[in-house]
Motif scaffolding. Structure first.
Motif, PDB file in Angstrom:
ATOM      1  N   UNK A   1       0.852  -1.184   0.000  1.00 32.87           N
ATOM      2  CA  UNK A   1       0.000   0.000   0.000  1.00 32.87           C
ATOM      3  C   UNK A   1       0.890   1.236   0.000  1.00 32.87           C
ATOM      4  N   UNK A   2       0.345   2.366   0.384  1.00 35.32           N
ATOM      5  CA  UNK A   2       1.082   3.627   0.277  1.00 35.32           C
ATOM      6  C   UNK A   2       0.651   4.590   1.362  1.00 35.32           C
ATOM      7  N   UNK A   3       1.566   5.465   1.773  1.00 32.58           N
ATOM      8  CA  UNK A   3       1.202   6.518   2.717  1.00 32.58           C
ATOM      9  C   UNK A   3       0.288   7.548   2.073  1.00 32.58           C
ATOM     10  N   UNK A   4       0.013   7.408   0.772  1.00 24.48           N
ATOM     11  CA  UNK A   4      -0.965   8.266   0.109  1.00 24.48           C
ATOM     12  C   UNK A   4      -2.344   8.160   0.747  1.00 24.48           C
ATOM     13  N   UNK A   5      -2.610   7.066   1.477  1.00 28.37           N
ATOM     14  CA  UNK A   5      -3.929   6.900   2.093  1.00 28.37           C
ATOM     15  C   UNK A   5      -4.212   8.011   3.100  1.00 28.37           C
ATOM     16  N   UNK A   6      -3.176   8.666   3.625  1.00 22.50           N
ATOM     17  CA  UNK A   6      -3.375   9.754   4.590  1.00 22.50           C
ATOM     18  C   UNK A   6      -3.745  11.059   3.901  1.00 22.50           C
TER      19      UNK A   6
ATOM     20  N   UNK B   1      -9.084  -5.145   1.920  1.00 21.41           N
ATOM     21  CA  UNK B   1      -8.197  -6.017   2.697  1.00 21.41           C
ATOM     22  C   UNK B   1      -8.730  -6.185   4.119  1.00 21.41           C
ATOM     23  N   UNK B   2      -9.211  -5.098   4.721  1.00 21.39           N
ATOM     24  CA  UNK B   2      -9.784  -5.208   6.073  1.00 21.39           C
ATOM     25  C   UNK B   2     -11.006  -6.128   6.069  1.00 21.39           C
ATOM     26  N   UNK B   3     -11.839  -6.031   5.031  1.00 18.49           N
ATOM     27  CA  UNK B   3     -12.984  -6.918   4.930  1.00 18.49           C
ATOM     28  C   UNK B   3     -12.553  -8.367   4.816  1.00 18.49           C
ATOM     29  N   UNK B   4     -11.522  -8.617   4.024  1.00 15.30           N
ATOM     30  CA  UNK B   4     -10.997  -9.980   3.893  1.00 15.30           C
ATOM     31  C   UNK B   4     -10.481 -10.488   5.238  1.00 15.30           C
ATOM     32  N   UNK B   5      -9.767  -9.649   5.967  1.00 16.61           N
ATOM     33  CA  UNK B   5      -9.209 -10.068   7.260  1.00 16.61           C
ATOM     34  C   UNK B   5     -10.313 -10.442   8.241  1.00 16.61           C
ATOM     35  N   UNK B   6     -11.445  -9.753   8.185  1.00 15.70           N
ATOM     36  CA  UNK B   6     -12.564 -10.109   9.070  1.00 15.70           C
ATOM     37  C   UNK B   6     -13.175 -11.453   8.674  1.00 15.70           C
ATOM     38  N   UNK B   7     -13.257 -11.707   7.364  1.00 13.50           N
ATOM     39  CA  UNK B   7     -13.872 -12.950   6.899  1.00 13.50           C
ATOM     40  C   UNK B   7     -12.945 -14.149   7.040  1.00 13.50           C
ATOM     41  N   UNK B   8     -11.638 -13.908   6.996  1.00 17.03           N
ATOM     42  CA  UNK B   8     -10.670 -15.006   7.133  1.00 17.03           C
ATOM     43  C   UNK B   8      -9.689 -14.682   8.258  1.00 17.03           C
ATOM     44  N   UNK B   9     -10.149 -14.733   9.504  1.00 18.86           N
ATOM     45  CA  UNK B   9      -9.253 -14.415  10.626  1.00 18.86           C
ATOM     46  C   UNK B   9      -8.113 -15.411  10.778  1.00 18.86           C
ATOM     47  N   UNK B  10      -8.193 -16.544  10.102  1.00 17.31           N
ATOM     48  CA  UNK B  10      -7.118 -17.537  10.166  1.00 17.31           C
ATOM     49  C   UNK B  10      -5.924 -17.181   9.287  1.00 17.31           C
ATOM     50  N   UNK B  11      -6.095 -16.187   8.417  1.00 21.21           N
ATOM     51  CA  UNK B  11      -5.015 -15.758   7.519  1.00 21.21           C
ATOM     52  C   UNK B  11      -4.275 -14.575   8.134  1.00 21.21           C
ATOM     53  N   UNK B  12      -2.954 -14.660   8.194  1.00 18.68           N
ATOM     54  CA  UNK B  12      -2.140 -13.543   8.683  1.00 18.68           C
ATOM     55  C   UNK B  12      -2.055 -12.492   7.575  1.00 18.68           C
ATOM     56  N   UNK B  13      -2.486 -11.271   7.872  1.00 15.85           N
ATOM     57  CA  UNK B  13      -2.541 -10.196   6.869  1.00 15.85           C
ATOM     58  C   UNK B  13      -1.593  -9.071   7.273  1.00 15.85           C
ATOM     59  N   UNK B  14      -0.745  -8.665   6.342  1.00 16.45           N
ATOM     60  CA  UNK B  14       0.212  -7.574   6.591  1.00 16.45           C
ATOM     61  C   UNK B  14       0.078  -6.540   5.484  1.00 16.45           C
ATOM     62  N   UNK B  15      -0.216  -5.301   5.863  1.00 15.12           N
ATOM     63  CA  UNK B  15      -0.325  -4.192   4.920  1.00 15.12           C
ATOM     64  C   UNK B  15       0.853  -3.253   5.159  1.00 15.12           C
ATOM     65  N   UNK B  16       1.626  -3.008   4.111  1.00 15.95           N
ATOM     66  CA  UNK B  16       2.797  -2.146   4.215  1.00 15.95           C
ATOM     67  C   UNK B  16       2.516  -0.844   3.476  1.00 15.95           C
ATOM     68  N   UNK B  17       2.473   0.271   4.227  1.00 15.27           N
ATOM     69  CA  UNK B  17       2.244   1.589   3.646  1.00 15.27           C
ATOM     70  C   UNK B  17       3.592   2.241   3.378  1.00 15.27           C
ATOM     71  N   UNK B  18       4.014   2.202   2.119  1.00 14.96           N
ATOM     72  CA  UNK B  18       5.324   2.727   1.763  1.00 14.96           C
ATOM     73  C   UNK B  18       5.256   4.230   1.513  1.00 14.96           C
ATOM     74  N   UNK B  19       6.282   4.932   2.011  1.00 14.78           N
ATOM     75  CA  UNK B  19       6.484   6.329   1.616  1.00 14.78           C
ATOM     76  C   UNK B  19       6.951   6.337   0.159  1.00 14.78           C
ATOM     77  N   UNK B  20       7.298   7.492  -0.375  1.00 16.49           N
ATOM     78  CA  UNK B  20       7.723   7.590  -1.768  1.00 16.49           C
ATOM     79  C   UNK B  20       8.948   6.719  -2.010  1.00 16.49           C
TER      80      UNK B  20
ATOM     81  N   UNK C   1      11.717   6.013   0.812  1.00 15.17           N
ATOM     82  CA  UNK C   1      12.182   4.681   1.197  1.00 15.17           C
ATOM     83  C   UNK C   1      12.916   4.092   0.003  1.00 15.17           C
ATOM     84  N   UNK C   2      14.048   3.466   0.261  1.00 12.61           N
ATOM     85  CA  UNK C   2      14.894   2.935  -0.809  1.00 12.61           C
ATOM     86  C   UNK C   2      14.322   1.636  -1.361  1.00 12.61           C
ATOM     87  N   UNK C   3      14.519   1.424  -2.669  1.00 20.15           N
ATOM     88  CA  UNK C   3      14.052   0.197  -3.320  1.00 20.15           C
ATOM     89  C   UNK C   3      14.580  -1.048  -2.612  1.00 20.15           C
ATOM     90  N   UNK C   4      15.847  -1.024  -2.198  1.00 19.21           N
ATOM     91  CA  UNK C   4      16.424  -2.191  -1.515  1.00 19.21           C
ATOM     92  C   UNK C   4      15.706  -2.471  -0.201  1.00 19.21           C
TER      93      UNK C   4
END
Length: 356
Positions: free
Chosen positions: A116-121, A156-175, A207-210
Motif C-alpha cells: 500500500x502507500x502513505x498516500x492513504x493519509x 483487505x480489512x474486509x478480507x481479514x474479518x472474513x478469514x481471521x485464520x489468515x495472517x494479513x500484513x499491509x505495508x504503507x510505503x512512503x515515496x 524509502x529505498x528500493x532495496x
C-alpha cells in the motif's frame, strides 16, 4: 515441504526484484510469478503465469499451485506500457477484489502481504505533523492512486474479518526511490526544472528500493521472535527532506508558481507525456506528508538500511547532473526566499509552511 509463494505484479521492476529475492529463502519451495504482461527481466527459477488479476482465472492459479503465501504488489500509481489511468484503477481496485475473493475461497492460503502507500493519509493544510498508522486523514483522497489505495485497504480489512485464520500484513510505503524508481514523483523530480507551489516547501519522506524488497521478505515469512508481521505498518527511511533541499541536491532550479497555475502546468505536462502531475501529487508538493515509523521498528522489527537523505542521494546519482551546480541552485532558492519574506503577507505564509 516449503512455502509456495504467489507474487502479483511480477512484470514490474520491484515485483521482479522480490521474485528473485524470495527464491533464495530456504523456507520457500516454489514461487509463482503472476502478471497480465510478460516481464522484460529475469525471474530466476520462478514459474511465470500470464494472468490478469482482474479476471476470475486468478482463483484457478491459487488452486492449481496450492499457494499458501500471497504477496500482492500489483498496486501502483503508474501503468505498464500503453495503459492509462483507467487500466491502473481497474488493476488496483478490481484486481484486488478478484484476488481477495480467490484468497477467501482458497483453503491453502495462510498469509497475505499487500503493498500500500502513505498516500492513504492524503495531504491537507491541517494535517498532523506526523501520521501514525491509526491517524485518520483530515480529508479522504478524492481521486487518483491515493483513492485507489484507500479502497484497496478497505477490501483487505474486509478480507481479514472474513478469514481471521489468515495472517494479513499491509505495508504503507512512503515515496519509493533509488537507482531505478518507477513512480510519478520520480518522473517529476527528473524534470529539468521543477514547478513548485509559491509559498510552500513541503516535507517529504523516501524509502529505498532495496529496503522495500527487504521488508517484503520479512512480511512474507514467519515472524521473528519478539516481532509481529501482521497488521498495518508505515515504511519510510529515517528523517525528512524539504522539496527545496531536493532541488538543490539534484541541481535542478525550481519555478514557484501560484497554486491555480500549478494545476495548469500539471495538465500541460500530462498532455505532452512528461509526467503524471496529478491533483494528489500537487497536494503532496503543497502540504507534504510525514509518517511515524515506530511500529515498523518496534513491532515489525525492521530497520531500513537507508535514511531518507541517503535514499535521495542514490536517486540523485542515478539521474546525473542537473542544469546548475547544487551550490548555485541553493543560492538562487535562498535569494528567492528572501524576496518572498520581504513581501509581507506572502512571506509570512511561506515561513509558516516551511516550519511545519
Amino acid at each position: 515441504m516449503g512455502k509456495i509463494v504467489l507474487v502479483t505484479g511480477a512484470a514490474r521492476q520491484l515485483g521482479g526484484r522480490f521474485v528473485r529475492r524470495v527464491q533464495r529463502d530456504p523456507g520457500v519451495d516454489r514461487v509463482i510469478a503472476v502478471d497480465a504482461v510478460a516481464p522484460g527481466h529475469e525471474l530466476g527459477d520462478a514459474e511465470f503465469v500470464l494472468a490478469d488479476i482482474r479476471q476470475s482465472a486468478i482463483a484457478r492459479v491459487l488452486a492449481e499451485h496450492s499457494v499458501d503465501t500471497v504477496v500482492h504488489l500489483d498496486v501502483s500509481a503508474k501503468a505498464l506500457g500503453a495503459g492509462g489511468r483507467t487500466t491502473v484503477k481497474e488493476t488496483n481496485v478490481i484486481g484486488t477484489m478478484q484476488l481477495l475473493g480467490a484468497c477467501q475461497k482458497s483453503p491453502t492460503v495462510q498469509r497475505l502481504v499487500v503493498k500500500s502507500s502513505t498516500n492513504v493519509y492524503g495531504s491537507a493544510p491541517r494535517d498532523p505533523a506526523v501520521f501514525t498508522e491509526t491517524t485518520p486523514p483530515k480529508s479522504l483522497p478524492s481521486g487518483g492512486f491515493a483513492k485507489d489505495a484507500v479502497e484497496v485497504e478497505g477490501y483487505v480489512r474486509g478480507f481479514a474479518r472474513r478469514r481471521p485464520d489468515v495472517a494479513v500484513c499491509v505495508l504503507r510505503f512512503a515515496n519509493i526511490l533509488g537507482p531505478e524508481p518507477d513512480s510519478p514523483l520520480a518522473d517529476y523530480l527528473a524534470l529539468p526544472v521543477l514547478p513548485t507551489v509559491l509559498g510552500y516547501d513541503p516535507r517529504l519522506q523516501f524509502v529505498h528500493e532495496d529496503d522495500v524488497v527487504d521488508v517484503l521478505e520479512i512480511a512474507a515469512r514467519e515472524p521473528r521472535r519478539g516481532t509481529l508481521n501482521s497488521g498495518t505498518f508505515n515504511i519510510a527511511g529515517a528523517g525528512v527532506l524539504l522539496l527545496s533541499q531536493c532541488s538543490r541536491r539534484l541541481g535542478r532550479p525550481t519555478v514557484p508558481v501560484l497554486l491555480p497555475a500549478v494545476t495548469w502546468v500539471g495538465s500541460a505536462l500530462r498532455t505532452i507525456g512528461m509526467t503524471d502531475f496529478s491533483p494528489e501529487q500537487i497536494r503532496l508538493l503543497t502540504h507534504g506528508r510525514v509518517v511515524s515509523t515506530v511500529q515498523m521498528r518496534e513491532t515489525l522489527g525492521f530497520r531500513p538500511r537507508f535514511t531518507t537523505a541517503e535514499t535521495f542521494a542514490e536517486f540523485a546519482r542515478s539521474r546525473g547532473p542537473g542544469l546548475l551546480p547544487p551550490e548555485r541552485v541553493g543560492r538562487a532558492v535562498g535569494r528567492l526566499a528572501e524576496l518572498q519574506l520581504g513581501g509581507g503577507r506572502a512571506g509570512s505564509t511561506h515561513s509558516t509552511h516551511v516550519a511545519r
